[in-house]
Scaffold this motif. Structure first.
Motif, mmCIF file in Angstrom:
data_model
loop_
_atom_site.group_PDB
_atom_site.id
_atom_site.type_symbol
_atom_site.label_atom_id
_atom_site.label_comp_id
_atom_site.label_asym_id
_atom_site.label_seq_id
_atom_site.Cartn_x
_atom_site.Cartn_y
_atom_site.Cartn_z
ATOM 1 N N GLY A 23 13.041 -29.615 103.706
ATOM 2 C CA GLY A 23 13.444 -29.517 105.142
ATOM 3 C C GLY A 23 12.696 -28.184 105.653
ATOM 4 N N GLY A 24 12.272 -28.260 107.028
ATOM 5 C CA GLY A 24 11.826 -26.712 107.523
ATOM 6 C C GLY A 24 10.437 -26.962 107.075
ATOM 7 N N MET A 115 17.565 -20.557 107.772
ATOM 8 C CA MET A 115 17.222 -20.612 106.598
ATOM 9 C C MET A 115 17.665 -19.347 105.801
ATOM 10 S SD MET A 115 13.663 -22.660 106.523
ATOM 11 C CE MET A 115 13.433 -22.827 105.045
ATOM 12 N N LEU A 116 17.652 -18.306 106.437
ATOM 13 C CA LEU A 116 18.223 -17.056 105.610
ATOM 14 C C LEU A 116 19.444 -16.851 105.368
ATOM 15 C CD1 LEU A 116 15.255 -14.736 107.253
ATOM 16 C CD2 LEU A 116 15.577 -15.204 104.820
ATOM 17 N N ARG A 229 15.176 -19.056 96.005
ATOM 18 C CA ARG A 229 14.328 -18.101 96.258
ATOM 19 C C ARG A 229 13.100 -18.566 96.774
ATOM 20 N NH1 ARG A 229 13.724 -13.274 93.569
ATOM 21 N NH2 ARG A 229 15.910 -13.463 93.533
ATOM 22 N N LEU A 230 12.606 -19.774 96.896
ATOM 23 C CA LEU A 230 11.262 -20.262 97.334
ATOM 24 C C LEU A 230 11.778 -20.574 98.866
ATOM 25 C CD1 LEU A 230 10.169 -22.885 94.897
ATOM 26 C CD2 LEU A 230 8.819 -20.994 95.778
ATOM 27 N N GLN A 231 12.757 -20.911 99.219
ATOM 28 C CA GLN A 231 13.321 -21.074 100.624
ATOM 29 C C GLN A 231 13.477 -19.695 101.532
ATOM 30 O OE1 GLN A 231 16.312 -24.000 101.363
ATOM 31 N NE2 GLN A 231 17.490 -22.673 103.016
ATOM 32 N N GLN A 232 13.759 -18.718 100.600
ATOM 33 C CA GLN A 232 14.011 -17.364 101.340
ATOM 34 C C GLN A 232 12.580 -16.834 101.670
ATOM 35 O OE1 GLN A 232 16.214 -15.067 98.670
ATOM 36 N NE2 GLN A 232 18.283 -15.837 99.441
ATOM 37 N N THR A 233 11.892 -17.137 100.753
ATOM 38 C CA THR A 233 10.400 -16.543 100.754
ATOM 39 C C THR A 233 9.522 -17.229 102.048
ATOM 40 O OG1 THR A 233 10.147 -16.255 98.562
ATOM 41 C CG2 THR A 233 8.160 -16.150 99.855
ATOM 42 N N PHE A 234 9.820 -18.496 102.021
ATOM 43 C CA PHE A 234 9.414 -19.596 103.016
ATOM 44 C C PHE A 234 9.824 -19.103 104.509
ATOM 45 C CE2 PHE A 234 9.595 -23.395 105.834
ATOM 46 C CZ PHE A 234 8.125 -23.513 105.850
ATOM 47 N N ALA A 235 11.177 -19.019 104.507
ATOM 48 C CA ALA A 235 11.950 -18.246 105.941
ATOM 49 C C ALA A 235 11.262 -17.210 106.351
ATOM 50 C CB ALA A 235 13.430 -18.445 105.547
ATOM 51 N N VAL A 238 7.926 -17.953 107.859
ATOM 52 C CA VAL A 238 8.317 -18.654 109.298
ATOM 53 C C VAL A 238 8.694 -17.562 110.047
ATOM 54 C CG1 VAL A 238 9.385 -20.390 110.431
ATOM 55 C CG2 VAL A 238 8.710 -20.763 108.081
ATOM 56 N N LEU A 239 9.536 -16.798 109.721
ATOM 57 C CA LEU A 239 9.829 -15.580 110.658
ATOM 58 C C LEU A 239 8.750 -14.839 110.953
ATOM 59 C CD1 LEU A 239 12.254 -13.967 111.924
ATOM 60 C CD2 LEU A 239 12.351 -12.584 109.840
ATOM 61 N N GLY A 240 7.942 -14.295 110.249
ATOM 62 C CA GLY A 240 6.555 -13.445 110.598
ATOM 63 C C GLY A 240 5.817 -14.301 111.402
ATOM 64 N N LEU A 241 5.423 -15.482 111.168
ATOM 65 C CA LEU A 241 4.518 -16.267 111.860
ATOM 66 C C LEU A 241 5.215 -16.644 113.335
ATOM 67 C CD1 LEU A 241 2.051 -18.091 111.958
ATOM 68 C CD2 LEU A 241 3.289 -19.974 110.922
ATOM 69 N N SER A 242 6.478 -16.702 113.483
ATOM 70 C CA SER A 242 7.302 -16.887 114.843
ATOM 71 C C SER A 242 6.944 -15.800 115.635
ATOM 72 C CB SER A 242 8.449 -17.297 114.808
ATOM 73 O OG SER A 242 9.151 -16.074 114.237
ATOM 74 N N LEU A 243 6.858 -14.500 115.100
ATOM 75 C CA LEU A 243 6.843 -13.289 115.751
ATOM 76 C C LEU A 243 5.491 -13.052 116.224
ATOM 77 C CD1 LEU A 243 8.858 -10.787 113.643
ATOM 78 C CD2 LEU A 243 9.626 -12.041 116.040
ATOM 79 N N VAL A 244 4.236 -13.440 115.524
ATOM 80 C CA VAL A 244 2.907 -13.615 115.649
ATOM 81 C C VAL A 244 2.586 -14.403 116.849
ATOM 82 C CG1 VAL A 244 0.632 -14.054 115.019
ATOM 83 C CG2 VAL A 244 2.185 -12.752 113.576
ATOM 84 N N LEU A 245 3.308 -15.593 116.784
ATOM 85 C CA LEU A 245 3.042 -16.555 118.052
ATOM 86 C C LEU A 245 3.691 -16.015 119.292
ATOM 87 C CD1 LEU A 245 3.788 -19.743 116.472
ATOM 88 C CD2 LEU A 245 1.443 -18.921 116.845
#
Length: 256
Positions: A23-24, A115-116, A229-235, A238-245
């Motif tokens: 999910g996500g 997710m975090l 760990r994969l979910q944390q990295t992905f989150a 997504v956090l960084g991408l949301s801030l860029v947007l």
């Protein structure tokens, strides 16, 4: 890089994320369609609904064959969301493209933070109690509204809702959520298609096919890799991408 090759690569990549994390991953579909495949934001939301809906439909068939779907409960929850998904889609077509992307960035921010968070104790069907009908109704309406408005599957909300409101175990909730997503996506697509958007069907179908391929591969990889760990990295991504947007779109709002 050609448009078709980018469609193949990113379609497979998002499917891979969905397969590994459950999910996500679909939250990345709209940004990829807008910023890498250069679709108009409204077109991207509609295309995302088609891609997410078709992948959910195919995934729900696989889960149903594995005995992980409660069709009656999924249809009940999904039917509640159909009206709100259509309404959300109609409202979405009326919004300024910049505002739409900013709202999408805020949703990404919320998802990343969720997710975090440390995982709470898993609620199972043996410990959960069925909630009042009006609470189930609100859950279905909320999930449908989100799906139609921003073109996401909303599995990150639907799965917990099915566990907490309908008393499903996690495995069944994941499979049943795909049925809900397919239903609400179909209603959202109907709401967007009324706006007469000309869709790039070749890219959409290739993206969907590659997403399903990635989904199958990701499901196998999830059994071998540390998913937490994969979910944390992905989150964090997504956090960084949301801030860029947000940085890209807030200055474009009329008030600025």
């Amino acid at each position: 890089m050609s448009l078709l090759l980018m469609t193949v690569l990113f379609g497979a990549a998002i499917g891979l994320v969905l397969g590994m994390l459950g999910g996500g991953g679909s939250i990345l579909t709209v940004p990829v369609l807008v910023y890498l495949l250069h679709m108009d934001p409204h077109m991207a939301v509609t295309a995302s609904l088609i891609i997410v809906g078709l992948n959910a439909l195919m995934g729900s068939v696989l889960h149903w064959r594995a005995g992980n779907v409660k069709l009656k409960e999924a249809f009940l929850f999904g039917m509640y969301g159909i009206v709100s998904s259509y309404a959300g889609a109609r409202v979405s077509t009326m919004l300024n493209s910049t505002l739409l992307l900013m709202l999408f960035a805020l949703l990404m921010l919320v998802i990343a933070l969720l997710m975090l968070r440390p995982k709470m104790g898993v609620v199972t069907s043996t410990t959960a109690t069925r909630r009042p009908w009006w609470l189930v109704l609100l859950g279905g309406l909320g999930a449908g509204l989100l799906t139609g408005f921003l073109g996401v599957g909303g599995g990150f909300l639907i799965v917990p809702a099915l566990v907490l409101l309908l008393g499903m175990d996690m495995t069944t909730a994941v499979g049943s959520s795909l049925v809900v997503i397919a239903l609400t996506s179909a209603a959202g697509i109907a709401g967007h298609l009324n706006s007469h958007i000309a869709l790039p069907w070749t890219e959409i179908l290739v993206f969907t096919a590659m997403g399903f391929t990635g989904l199958l591969a990701g499901t196998k990889l999830a059994r071998m890799l540390p998913v937490a760990r994969l979910q944390q990295t992905f989150a964090l991504f997504v956090l960084g991408l949301s801030l860029v947007l947000l940085l890209l779109n807030v200055p474009k709002l009329p008030m600025f």
